[in-house]
Motif scaffolding. Structure first.
Motif, short mmCIF file in Angstrom:
data_model
loop_
_atom_site.label_atom_id
_atom_site.label_comp_id
_atom_site.label_asym_id
_atom_site.label_seq_id
_atom_site.Cartn_x
_atom_site.Cartn_y
_atom_site.Cartn_z
N LEU A 125 0.84 -1.19 0.00
CA LEU A 125 0.00 0.00 0.00
C LEU A 125 0.87 1.25 0.00
O LEU A 125 1.92 1.27 0.63
N THR A 126 0.41 2.28 -0.70
CA THR A 126 1.06 3.57 -0.64
C THR A 126 0.46 4.36 0.52
O THR A 126 -0.51 3.93 1.14
N LYS A 127 1.04 5.52 0.81
CA LYS A 127 0.53 6.35 1.89
C LYS A 127 -0.90 6.84 1.62
O LYS A 127 -1.68 7.05 2.53
N THR A 128 -1.24 7.01 0.35
CA THR A 128 -2.58 7.49 0.01
C THR A 128 -3.60 6.38 -0.11
O THR A 128 -4.75 6.63 -0.42
N GLY A 129 -3.16 5.12 0.11
CA GLY A 129 -4.10 4.01 0.10
C GLY A 129 -4.21 3.27 -1.22
O GLY A 129 -5.00 2.35 -1.34
N LYS A 130 -3.43 3.68 -2.21
CA LYS A 130 -3.43 2.96 -3.47
C LYS A 130 -2.58 1.70 -3.33
O LYS A 130 -1.74 1.60 -2.44
N ILE A 131 -2.80 0.75 -4.21
CA ILE A 131 -2.09 -0.53 -4.13
C ILE A 131 -1.01 -0.59 -5.19
O ILE A 131 -1.27 -0.35 -6.37
N LYS A 132 0.20 -0.89 -4.75
CA LYS A 132 1.36 -0.93 -5.62
C LYS A 132 1.69 -2.38 -5.95
O LYS A 132 1.58 -3.26 -5.10
N ARG A 133 2.11 -2.64 -7.18
CA ARG A 133 2.46 -3.98 -7.61
C ARG A 133 3.68 -3.91 -8.53
O ARG A 133 4.04 -2.85 -9.03
N ALA A 134 4.30 -5.08 -8.75
CA ALA A 134 5.41 -5.16 -9.68
C ALA A 134 4.87 -5.48 -11.07
O ALA A 134 3.78 -6.06 -11.21
N LYS A 135 5.61 -5.12 -12.09
CA LYS A 135 5.20 -5.42 -13.45
C LYS A 135 5.53 -6.86 -13.79
O LYS A 135 6.47 -7.45 -13.25
N ARG B 243 11.35 -2.75 -14.61
CA ARG B 243 11.89 -2.72 -13.25
C ARG B 243 11.03 -1.90 -12.30
O ARG B 243 10.95 -2.19 -11.12
N GLN B 244 10.42 -0.84 -12.81
CA GLN B 244 9.66 0.04 -11.94
C GLN B 244 8.32 -0.57 -11.57
O GLN B 244 7.72 -1.27 -12.38
N GLY B 245 7.87 -0.29 -10.38
CA GLY B 245 6.55 -0.75 -9.96
C GLY B 245 5.47 0.12 -10.57
O GLY B 245 5.74 1.17 -11.16
N THR B 246 4.25 -0.32 -10.43
CA THR B 246 3.12 0.44 -10.94
C THR B 246 1.94 0.24 -9.99
O THR B 246 2.02 -0.55 -9.05
N LEU B 247 0.87 0.98 -10.22
CA LEU B 247 -0.29 0.89 -9.35
C LEU B 247 -1.31 -0.08 -9.94
O LEU B 247 -1.42 -0.22 -11.16
N VAL B 248 -2.05 -0.72 -9.06
CA VAL B 248 -3.14 -1.59 -9.49
C VAL B 248 -4.22 -0.71 -10.11
O VAL B 248 -4.50 0.39 -9.63
N ASP B 249 -4.83 -1.19 -11.18
CA ASP B 249 -5.86 -0.43 -11.88
C ASP B 249 -7.05 -0.17 -10.96
O ASP B 249 -7.39 -0.99 -10.10
N ALA B 250 -7.68 0.97 -11.14
CA ALA B 250 -8.78 1.38 -10.26
C ALA B 250 -9.97 0.43 -10.34
O ALA B 250 -10.72 0.30 -9.38
N THR B 251 -10.13 -0.27 -11.47
CA THR B 251 -11.29 -1.14 -11.63
C THR B 251 -11.17 -2.41 -10.78
O THR B 251 -12.19 -3.02 -10.45
N VAL B 252 -9.96 -2.82 -10.42
CA VAL B 252 -9.79 -4.03 -9.60
C VAL B 252 -9.26 -3.72 -8.21
O VAL B 252 -8.99 -4.64 -7.44
N GLN B 253 -9.13 -2.46 -7.89
CA GLN B 253 -8.56 -2.08 -6.59
C GLN B 253 -9.43 -2.56 -5.43
O GLN B 253 -8.93 -3.00 -4.41
N LYS B 254 -10.74 -2.52 -5.58
CA LYS B 254 -11.64 -2.98 -4.52
C LYS B 254 -11.45 -4.47 -4.26
O LYS B 254 -11.41 -4.93 -3.12
N ASN B 255 -11.29 -5.26 -5.32
CA ASN B 255 -11.07 -6.69 -5.16
C ASN B 255 -9.75 -6.98 -4.46
O ASN B 255 -9.65 -7.89 -3.64
N MET B 256 -8.72 -6.22 -4.79
CA MET B 256 -7.42 -6.42 -4.18
C MET B 256 -7.43 -6.05 -2.69
O MET B 256 -6.75 -6.68 -1.89
#
Length: 65
Positions: free
Chosen positions: A16-26, A45-58
Motif C-alpha cells: 500500500l502507498t501512503k494514500t491508500g493505493k495498491i502498488k504492484r510489480a510489473k 523494473r519500476q513498480g506500478t499501481l493496481v488499476d482502479a477497476t480491480v482495486q476494490k477486489n485487491m
C-alpha cells in the motif's frame, strides 16, 4: 464475526502507498529476457499501481495491510 484471513500470496506481492493505493510489480521480467529490448527491461523494473477497476477486489485480499 471472525476476523478475515489475509491471502498470503497477495500480501507478498502487493503493497500500500501512503494514500491508500495498491502498488504492484510489473509482469514479464522473470525469464526469457534476451528477446526484450533494453528500454523495455528498464521500464519493467519500476513498480506500478493496481488499476482502479480491480482495486476494490485487491483490498479484500489484503484487509489488514
Amino acid at each position: 464475526m471472525p476476523k478475515m484471513k489475509t491471502r498470503r500470496a497477495a500480501a507478498k506481492r502487493l503493497n500500500l502507498t501512503k494514500t491508500g493505493k495498491i502498488k504492484r510489480a510489473k509482469a514479464f521480467k522473470s525469464h526469457l529476457l534476451n528477446g526484450k529490448t533494453r528500454k523495455r527491461k528498464r521500464n519493467l523494473r519500476q513498480g506500478t499501481l493496481v488499476d482502479a477497476t480491480v482495486q476494490k477486489n485487491m483490498r479484500e485480499l489484503i484487509p489488514y495491510k
